[in-house]
Design a protein around this motif. Structure first.
Motif, mmCIF file in Angstrom:
data_model
loop_
_atom_site.group_PDB
_atom_site.id
_atom_site.type_symbol
_atom_site.label_atom_id
_atom_site.label_comp_id
_atom_site.label_asym_id
_atom_site.label_seq_id
_atom_site.Cartn_x
_atom_site.Cartn_y
_atom_site.Cartn_z
ATOM 1 N N ASP A 49 2.555 -3.897 -2.527
ATOM 2 C CA ASP A 49 2.003 -4.797 -1.514
ATOM 3 C C ASP A 49 2.497 -6.210 -1.793
ATOM 4 O O ASP A 49 2.577 -6.626 -2.962
ATOM 5 C CB ASP A 49 0.474 -4.787 -1.545
ATOM 6 C CG ASP A 49 -0.120 -3.502 -1.002
ATOM 7 O OD1 ASP A 49 0.595 -2.785 -0.286
ATOM 8 O OD2 ASP A 49 -1.286 -3.221 -1.314
ATOM 9 N N ALA A 51 1.804 -10.197 -0.404
ATOM 10 C CA ALA A 51 0.978 -11.022 0.477
ATOM 11 C C ALA A 51 0.740 -12.390 -0.140
ATOM 12 O O ALA A 51 1.036 -12.642 -1.311
ATOM 13 C CB ALA A 51 -0.355 -10.330 0.762
ATOM 14 N N ILE A 59 -6.498 -9.066 0.942
ATOM 15 C CA ILE A 59 -5.606 -9.140 2.098
ATOM 16 C C ILE A 59 -6.319 -9.971 3.148
ATOM 17 O O ILE A 59 -6.990 -9.455 4.048
ATOM 18 C CB ILE A 59 -5.264 -7.719 2.598
ATOM 19 C CG1 ILE A 59 -4.658 -6.908 1.456
ATOM 20 C CG2 ILE A 59 -4.296 -7.770 3.778
ATOM 21 C CD1 ILE A 59 -4.547 -5.434 1.735
ATOM 22 N N ARG A 90 -0.128 -8.429 5.396
ATOM 23 C CA ARG A 90 0.632 -8.098 4.189
ATOM 24 C C ARG A 90 1.883 -7.327 4.584
ATOM 25 O O ARG A 90 1.952 -6.716 5.653
ATOM 26 C CB ARG A 90 -0.187 -7.251 3.217
ATOM 27 C CG ARG A 90 -0.492 -5.844 3.756
ATOM 28 C CD ARG A 90 -1.166 -4.981 2.721
ATOM 29 N NE ARG A 90 -1.621 -3.722 3.337
ATOM 30 C CZ ARG A 90 -2.319 -2.794 2.701
ATOM 31 N NH1 ARG A 90 -2.642 -2.972 1.431
ATOM 32 N NH2 ARG A 90 -2.704 -1.706 3.327
#
Length: 279
Positions: A49, A51, A59, A90
């Motif tokens: 992930d 972000a 998130i 994300r």
């Protein structure tokens, strides 16, 4: 306006360990696991992930752009991300690990930002790259103030066995050289990390270690340490979980009330997502 404020917050986040550890927006790369098992089909996969968020690993803000991501495996092999998905909050990608050993996933950037006065005497601010500098700052600009930033964001994963060739420093910017292997961290054990600035020991360097999940704890849970003359620090690893280790150089100058933080001519920031395993 909200996005602009977020970008300014990101630019200023490298000014000090304090600002990195506060509730400013932070970029991160979070692997689904740092110790990846080989599947029944004989291959090993990990999902990452990417972000930028206010709460670490939450998130809650915007995706992290993956332009320029570099993935290096054992023996110096280069691996490309697969199944890249660009989401609203994300980005994610899968990574096939073709050889046993340790892989480093990095986002490295160099940026230039600052201010100048145009011919009418108005103060203008900008952020760009060395290549865009001539376009960002007019030839007739005066009182030009520049600050250059080297930023490095990393995480590590291993499959089958650990290896160390991807841990060699590049000699550029602020870097972590893990004396204790970054995918062999266990709660309650000691870990030693060495920080380098342009390949030389980063002595008296402030370092922050923050666990994810602050919204469930209600407290930041930050651990702060300072490197010794060799750029090293040793700490007893806290409870198992995903953590971000971060540092920035130089330390921030005292802020004058009513004025923006002073930007040094050069800054270097480092952040890495590490997983501490149970005892």
């Amino acid at each position: 306006m909200k996005l602009q404020k977020s970008l300014i917050a990101l630019a200023l986040a490298g000014l000090s360990v304090v600002s990195l550890s506060a509730q400013a927006h932070k970029p991160w790369l979070l692997p689904s696991s740092t110790e990846v098992e080989v599947g029944r089909d004989g291959t090993a996969w990990v999902t990452v992930d990417a972000a930028i968020s206010e709460g670490l690993f939450d998130i809650d803000h915007q995706p992290l752009k993956l332009d320029g991501i570099d993935i290096t495996g054992p023996g110096g092999i280069k691996v490309a991300p697969e199944n890249v998905n660009n989401g609203k909050l994300r980005n994610t990608f899968d990574l096939k690990l073709p050889k046993a050993g340790t892989y480093k996933i990095s986002l490295v950037s160099q940026s230039v930002f600052g201010s100048y006065k145009d011919k009418e005497g108005n103060v203008k601010r900008f952020r760009g790259t060395e290549e865009s500098l001539a376009k960002d700052v007019p030839a007739d600009a005066t009182e030009v103030k520049l600050s250059r930033t080297d930023s490095r964001l990393e995480t590590f994963v291993s499959t089958g066995e650990v290896s160390t060739d991807v841990l060699k420093p590049t000699g550029k910017g602020l870097e972590l050289v893990p004396v204790t292997h970054p995918t062999e961290l266990r709660a309650g054990e000691k870990a030693t990390w060495r920080f380098l600035l342009d390949g030389k020991p980063a002595a008296n360097q402030g370092v922050s270690l923050i666990p994810g999940g602050v919204k469930y704890r209600g407290t930041l849970g930050e651990i702060r340490k300072t490197t010794d003359a060799n750029g090293e620090l040793t700490l007893v690893l806290p409870a198992a979980g995903a953590y971000m280790v971060s540092s920035s150089w130089p330390a921030a100058a005292p802020q004058v009330q009513g004025q923006p933080p002073q930007m040094p001519p050069r800054r270097a920031t480092y952040s890495a997502v590490l997983e501490i395993l149970p005892e």
